[in-house]
Design a protein around this motif. Structure first.
Motif, PDB file in Angstrom:
ATOM      1  N   ASP A   1      -5.023 -73.248 -36.140  1.00  0.00           N
ATOM      2  CA  ASP A   1      -6.091 -72.260 -36.045  1.00  0.00           C
ATOM      3  C   ASP A   1      -7.412 -72.973 -36.297  1.00  0.00           C
ATOM      4  O   ASP A   1      -7.464 -74.203 -36.347  1.00  0.00           O
ATOM      5  CB  ASP A   1      -5.851 -71.134 -37.066  1.00  0.00           C
ATOM      6  N   SER A   2      -8.462 -72.212 -36.478  1.00  0.00           N
ATOM      7  CA  SER A   2      -9.767 -72.766 -36.821  1.00  0.00           C
ATOM      8  C   SER A   2     -10.306 -72.053 -38.047  1.00  0.00           C
ATOM      9  O   SER A   2      -9.953 -70.897 -38.317  1.00  0.00           O
ATOM     10  CB  SER A   2     -10.753 -72.632 -35.653  1.00  0.00           C
ATOM     11  N   PHE A   3     -11.198 -72.726 -38.792  1.00  0.00           N
ATOM     12  CA  PHE A   3     -11.700 -72.128 -40.023  1.00  0.00           C
ATOM     13  C   PHE A   3     -12.487 -70.850 -39.759  1.00  0.00           C
ATOM     14  O   PHE A   3     -12.552 -69.969 -40.626  1.00  0.00           O
ATOM     15  CB  PHE A   3     -12.567 -73.125 -40.795  1.00  0.00           C
ATOM     16  N   SER A   4     -13.049 -70.707 -38.594  1.00  0.00           N
ATOM     17  CA  SER A   4     -13.791 -69.482 -38.281  1.00  0.00           C
ATOM     18  C   SER A   4     -12.910 -68.242 -38.391  1.00  0.00           C
ATOM     19  O   SER A   4     -13.413 -67.127 -38.539  1.00  0.00           O
ATOM     20  CB  SER A   4     -14.400 -69.580 -36.883  1.00  0.00           C
ATOM     21  N   SER A   5     -11.579 -68.430 -38.346  1.00  0.00           N
ATOM     22  CA  SER A   5     -10.649 -67.303 -38.470  1.00  0.00           C
ATOM     23  C   SER A   5     -10.321 -66.961 -39.911  1.00  0.00           C
ATOM     24  O   SER A   5      -9.580 -66.000 -40.162  1.00  0.00           O
ATOM     25  CB  SER A   5      -9.339 -67.626 -37.731  1.00  0.00           C
ATOM     26  N   PHE A   6     -10.836 -67.727 -40.852  1.00  0.00           N
ATOM     27  CA  PHE A   6     -10.457 -67.540 -42.244  1.00  0.00           C
ATOM     28  C   PHE A   6     -10.643 -66.096 -42.728  1.00  0.00           C
ATOM     29  O   PHE A   6      -9.731 -65.529 -43.347  1.00  0.00           O
ATOM     30  CB  PHE A   6     -11.236 -68.516 -43.132  1.00  0.00           C
ATOM     31  N   PRO A   7     -11.791 -65.443 -42.481  1.00  0.00           N
ATOM     32  CA  PRO A   7     -11.927 -64.060 -42.967  1.00  0.00           C
ATOM     33  C   PRO A   7     -10.846 -63.124 -42.448  1.00  0.00           C
ATOM     34  O   PRO A   7     -10.437 -62.199 -43.150  1.00  0.00           O
ATOM     35  CB  PRO A   7     -13.319 -63.650 -42.472  1.00  0.00           C
ATOM     36  N   SER A   8     -10.359 -63.359 -41.221  1.00  0.00           N
ATOM     37  CA  SER A   8      -9.347 -62.466 -40.655  1.00  0.00           C
ATOM     38  C   SER A   8      -7.990 -62.622 -41.332  1.00  0.00           C
ATOM     39  O   SER A   8      -7.110 -61.767 -41.181  1.00  0.00           O
ATOM     40  CB  SER A   8      -9.204 -62.710 -39.148  1.00  0.00           C
ATOM     41  N   LEU A   9      -7.785 -63.708 -42.076  1.00  0.00           N
ATOM     42  CA  LEU A   9      -6.527 -63.905 -42.786  1.00  0.00           C
ATOM     43  C   LEU A   9      -6.521 -63.235 -44.155  1.00  0.00           C
ATOM     44  O   LEU A   9      -5.513 -63.250 -44.847  1.00  0.00           O
ATOM     45  CB  LEU A   9      -6.251 -65.404 -42.957  1.00  0.00           C
ATOM     46  N   LEU A  10      -7.652 -62.647 -44.530  1.00  0.00           N
ATOM     47  CA  LEU A  10      -7.756 -61.964 -45.810  1.00  0.00           C
ATOM     48  C   LEU A  10      -7.741 -60.459 -45.591  1.00  0.00           C
ATOM     49  O   LEU A  10      -7.897 -59.972 -44.477  1.00  0.00           O
ATOM     50  CB  LEU A  10      -9.037 -62.395 -46.523  1.00  0.00           C
ATOM     51  N   LYS A  11      -7.585 -59.735 -46.690  1.00  0.00           N
ATOM     52  CA  LYS A  11      -7.564 -58.272 -46.588  1.00  0.00           C
ATOM     53  C   LYS A  11      -8.519 -57.689 -47.615  1.00  0.00           C
ATOM     54  O   LYS A  11      -8.863 -58.341 -48.614  1.00  0.00           O
ATOM     55  CB  LYS A  11      -6.156 -57.734 -46.794  1.00  0.00           C
ATOM     56  N   PRO A  12      -8.986 -56.477 -47.388  1.00  0.00           N
ATOM     57  CA  PRO A  12      -9.869 -55.848 -48.370  1.00  0.00           C
ATOM     58  C   PRO A  12      -9.227 -55.855 -49.756  1.00  0.00           C
ATOM     59  O   PRO A  12      -8.045 -55.549 -49.914  1.00  0.00           O
ATOM     60  CB  PRO A  12     -10.033 -54.423 -47.830  1.00  0.00           C
ATOM     61  N   GLY A  13     -10.037 -56.214 -50.727  1.00  0.00           N
ATOM     62  CA  GLY A  13      -9.536 -56.273 -52.099  1.00  0.00           C
ATOM     63  C   GLY A  13      -9.144 -57.648 -52.561  1.00  0.00           C
ATOM     64  O   GLY A  13      -8.996 -57.881 -53.765  1.00  0.00           O
ATOM     65  N   ASP A  14      -8.931 -58.583 -51.639  1.00  0.00           N
ATOM     66  CA  ASP A  14      -8.673 -59.957 -52.060  1.00  0.00           C
ATOM     67  C   ASP A  14      -9.862 -60.479 -52.863  1.00  0.00           C
ATOM     68  O   ASP A  14     -11.019 -60.124 -52.584  1.00  0.00           O
ATOM     69  CB  ASP A  14      -8.465 -60.870 -50.850  1.00  0.00           C
ATOM     70  N   LEU A  15      -9.576 -61.329 -53.846  1.00  0.00           N
ATOM     71  CA  LEU A  15     -10.624 -61.979 -54.624  1.00  0.00           C
ATOM     72  C   LEU A  15     -10.636 -63.462 -54.279  1.00  0.00           C
ATOM     73  O   LEU A  15      -9.688 -64.184 -54.591  1.00  0.00           O
ATOM     74  CB  LEU A  15     -10.397 -61.792 -56.128  1.00  0.00           C
ATOM     75  N   VAL A  16     -11.678 -63.904 -53.606  1.00  0.00           N
ATOM     76  CA  VAL A  16     -11.848 -65.311 -53.260  1.00  0.00           C
ATOM     77  C   VAL A  16     -12.675 -65.972 -54.357  1.00  0.00           C
ATOM     78  O   VAL A  16     -13.764 -65.492 -54.700  1.00  0.00           O
ATOM     79  CB  VAL A  16     -12.549 -65.465 -51.893  1.00  0.00           C
ATOM     80  N   VAL A  17     -12.169 -67.071 -54.906  1.00  0.00           N
ATOM     81  CA  VAL A  17     -12.856 -67.762 -55.995  1.00  0.00           C
ATOM     82  C   VAL A  17     -13.337 -69.121 -55.497  1.00  0.00           C
ATOM     83  O   VAL A  17     -12.546 -69.923 -54.983  1.00  0.00           O
ATOM     84  CB  VAL A  17     -11.951 -67.932 -57.222  1.00  0.00           C
ATOM     85  N   LEU A  18     -14.652 -69.357 -55.638  1.00  0.00           N
ATOM     86  CA  LEU A  18     -15.298 -70.589 -55.198  1.00  0.00           C
ATOM     87  C   LEU A  18     -15.693 -71.429 -56.407  1.00  0.00           C
ATOM     88  O   LEU A  18     -15.890 -70.903 -57.501  1.00  0.00           O
ATOM     89  CB  LEU A  18     -16.567 -70.266 -54.389  1.00  0.00           C
TER      90      LEU A  18
ATOM     91  N   VAL B   1     -13.949 -58.243 -48.929  1.00  0.00           N
ATOM     92  CA  VAL B   1     -13.312 -59.255 -49.777  1.00  0.00           C
ATOM     93  C   VAL B   1     -14.280 -59.580 -50.907  1.00  0.00           C
ATOM     94  O   VAL B   1     -15.459 -59.854 -50.665  1.00  0.00           O
ATOM     95  CB  VAL B   1     -12.982 -60.524 -48.960  1.00  0.00           C
ATOM     96  N   GLU B   2     -13.810 -59.558 -52.134  1.00  0.00           N
ATOM     97  CA  GLU B   2     -14.646 -59.870 -53.289  1.00  0.00           C
ATOM     98  C   GLU B   2     -14.741 -61.377 -53.459  1.00  0.00           C
ATOM     99  O   GLU B   2     -13.759 -62.103 -53.224  1.00  0.00           O
ATOM    100  CB  GLU B   2     -14.066 -59.229 -54.546  1.00  0.00           C
ATOM    101  N   VAL B   3     -15.899 -61.876 -53.873  1.00  0.00           N
ATOM    102  CA  VAL B   3     -16.117 -63.309 -54.085  1.00  0.00           C
ATOM    103  C   VAL B   3     -16.608 -63.528 -55.511  1.00  0.00           C
ATOM    104  O   VAL B   3     -17.500 -62.819 -55.986  1.00  0.00           O
ATOM    105  CB  VAL B   3     -17.138 -63.886 -53.076  1.00  0.00           C
ATOM    106  N   ALA B   4     -15.996 -64.493 -56.192  1.00  0.00           N
ATOM    107  CA  ALA B   4     -16.419 -64.874 -57.545  1.00  0.00           C
ATOM    108  C   ALA B   4     -16.565 -66.392 -57.573  1.00  0.00           C
ATOM    109  O   ALA B   4     -16.028 -67.105 -56.719  1.00  0.00           O
ATOM    110  CB  ALA B   4     -15.412 -64.414 -58.585  1.00  0.00           C
ATOM    111  N   ARG B   5     -17.292 -66.888 -58.571  1.00  0.00           N
ATOM    112  CA  ARG B   5     -17.561 -68.318 -58.677  1.00  0.00           C
ATOM    113  C   ARG B   5     -17.204 -68.829 -60.073  1.00  0.00           C
ATOM    114  O   ARG B   5     -17.538 -68.223 -61.075  1.00  0.00           O
ATOM    115  CB  ARG B   5     -19.046 -68.605 -58.395  1.00  0.00           C
ATOM    116  N   ILE B   6     -16.503 -69.967 -60.087  1.00  0.00           N
ATOM    117  CA  ILE B   6     -16.327 -70.732 -61.316  1.00  0.00           C
ATOM    118  C   ILE B   6     -17.091 -72.040 -61.132  1.00  0.00           C
ATOM    119  O   ILE B   6     -17.561 -72.357 -60.028  1.00  0.00           O
ATOM    120  CB  ILE B   6     -14.845 -71.002 -61.640  1.00  0.00           C
ATOM    121  N   THR B   7     -17.243 -72.784 -62.221  1.00  0.00           N
ATOM    122  CA  THR B   7     -17.838 -74.114 -62.131  1.00  0.00           C
ATOM    123  C   THR B   7     -16.876 -75.104 -62.751  1.00  0.00           C
ATOM    124  O   THR B   7     -16.519 -74.973 -63.938  1.00  0.00           O
ATOM    125  CB  THR B   7     -19.182 -74.193 -62.888  1.00  0.00           C
ATOM    126  N   LEU B   8     -16.391 -76.054 -61.960  1.00  0.00           N
ATOM    127  CA  LEU B   8     -15.669 -77.203 -62.490  1.00  0.00           C
ATOM    128  C   LEU B   8     -16.344 -78.450 -61.947  1.00  0.00           C
ATOM    129  O   LEU B   8     -16.463 -78.612 -60.733  1.00  0.00           O
ATOM    130  CB  LEU B   8     -14.189 -77.203 -62.115  1.00  0.00           C
TER     131      LEU B   8
END
Length: 381
Positions: A51-68, A219-226
């Motif tokens: 696949d391609s990374f541009s499809s990444f959002p379509s692999l998620l569902k409402p309510g998922d928490l993506v952590v950056l 999709v919810e997005v949160a951030r940590i710092t490492l």
């Protein structure tokens, strides 16, 4: 793989080797950020789809928490000359210094090359392009494999000087000097907290457009710092996985992120880690709290994740392709199974994916979570 006296498997570093043609190691970022290829894997079955990374959002569902990971790479690669104490004249021999971890009282741990030429008590002068001395440091201690502890003379703004004279610390497998473009492309678009000496590379694929698409997908997005440190560069110098000890890295969990993670866990929503740095941070914290709620805090982690590890928080993972026999490949193998991951890597090699920091990516989940996905994972070739 070998067996111990009790008959259980004893994994060795060599069990995580694979053949990688050198020409597949990406030497440059893609022409446009976000245009990378993405290998999608069902972690439960090992089924694959290109696949391609541009499809990444379509692999998620409402309510998922993506952590950056919002850590920002500092220009930590410096060049210095040894100076004499009496007249502060610099020698002609150039010393390469890679800052790896800050300490107290203007000290930094660093990798020095060539290490044999830099003794405890020596002084180093770091100059600008015009030859003026911008920083000075004394070598306080000596470690193995070129490690040194440096104490810098106080200056008004240390990081501003790094920005002027430092180089982006591209990994050694990128066999070229850093360029001006790397100052932007070797950072994520959401980087904020400076302190890393290597990029959290899974995040390099993201663009503002992709982040907007996640928001539109609810999709919810949160951030940590490492802050990525020496462990990224240091090879594993043992044979058995049960002898591996990683360098510690500093992390921070903010109040909003702790609250977002606690809500996702209590509501049974999926946590999607963007990169192994996020996995290490979250799973370290999960071990520390022992099933209780996560509190905002800062700390250090040297967690080593390998097959047999029980994941408590992370349910899906976006990651780049990693070095053979590396701790990061072992982490991914713990998440999806060693044989499945190595089979996926063989497919990636055969399909000419681009590897490592500036390369393509891989998304691993336990099943097809997204109702918008057109193909079922069981049909992946």
């Amino acid at each position: 793989m070998n067996e111990n006296a009790e008959g259980s498997a004893v994994l060795r570093v060599a069990d995580f080797d694979f053949h990688l043609p050198p020409e597949l190691i990406a030497q440059q970022p893609p022409a446009e950020r976000g245009q990378s290829r993405m290998l999608v894997m069902d972690g439960a079955t090992g089924a694959l789809r290109d696949d391609s990374f541009s499809s990444f959002p379509s692999l998620l569902k409402p309510g998922d928490l993506v952590v950056l990971n919002d850590s920002r790479v500092i220009p930590a690669r410096l060049f210095a000359h040894r100076t004499t104490v009496r007249d502060r004249q610099a020698s002609t021999a150039q010393i390469e210094v890679l800052l790896t971890e800050p300490g107290a009282d203007n000290t930094w741990r660093a990798l020095v090359k060539p290490g044999k030429k830099v003794a405890v008590g020596e002084r180093l002068a770091f100059t600008s392009r015009c030859g003026s001395v911008e920083l000075e440091a004394e070598v306080l201690d000596r470690g193995e494999f070129g490690e040194r502890l440096l104490r810098f003379a106080p200056v008004d703004d240390f990081f501003a000087i790094l920005d002027r004279i430092g180089h982006m610390p591209l990994p050694p497998y990128i066999r070229r000097d850093d360029a001006d473009a790397d100052r932007e492309r070797y950072q994520t678009v959401f980087s904020r907290e400076r302190g890393s000496v290597a990029a959290p590379t899974a995040g390099l694929h993201f663009t503002p457009h992709i982040l907007d698409a996640l928001a539109a997908q609810r999709v919810e997005v949160a951030r940590i710092t490492l802050h990525v440190g020496l462990g990224t560069f240091a090879p594993l110098r043992v044979e058995r996985l049960d002898k591996v000890h990683l360098h510690r890295e500093r992390y921070t969990i903010s109040t909003p992120t702790a609250e977002a993670i606690n809500r996702a866990v209590s509501e049974g929503r999926r946590i999607v880690a963007v990169g192994t740095t996020v996995v290490r941070t979250l799973e370290h914290c999960a071990q520390q709290i022992g099933g209780g709620p996560l509190a905002p805090h800062s700390g250090v982690t040297g967690i080593f994740i390998s097959p047999g590890f029980q994941f408590q928080l992370v349910k899906a993972l976006l990651t780049n392709f990693h070095l053979p026999q590396s701790s990061l490949l072992m982490l991914v193998s713990a998440f999806a199974g060693r044989e499945r991951v190595l089979a996926a890597y063989r497919h990636a090699v055969e399909s000419r994916y681009r590897f490592f920091s500036y390369g393509d990516c891989m998304f691993i989940a336990q099943s097809n979570f997204s109702p918008t996905q057109k193909s079922d994972l069981s049909s992946f070739a």
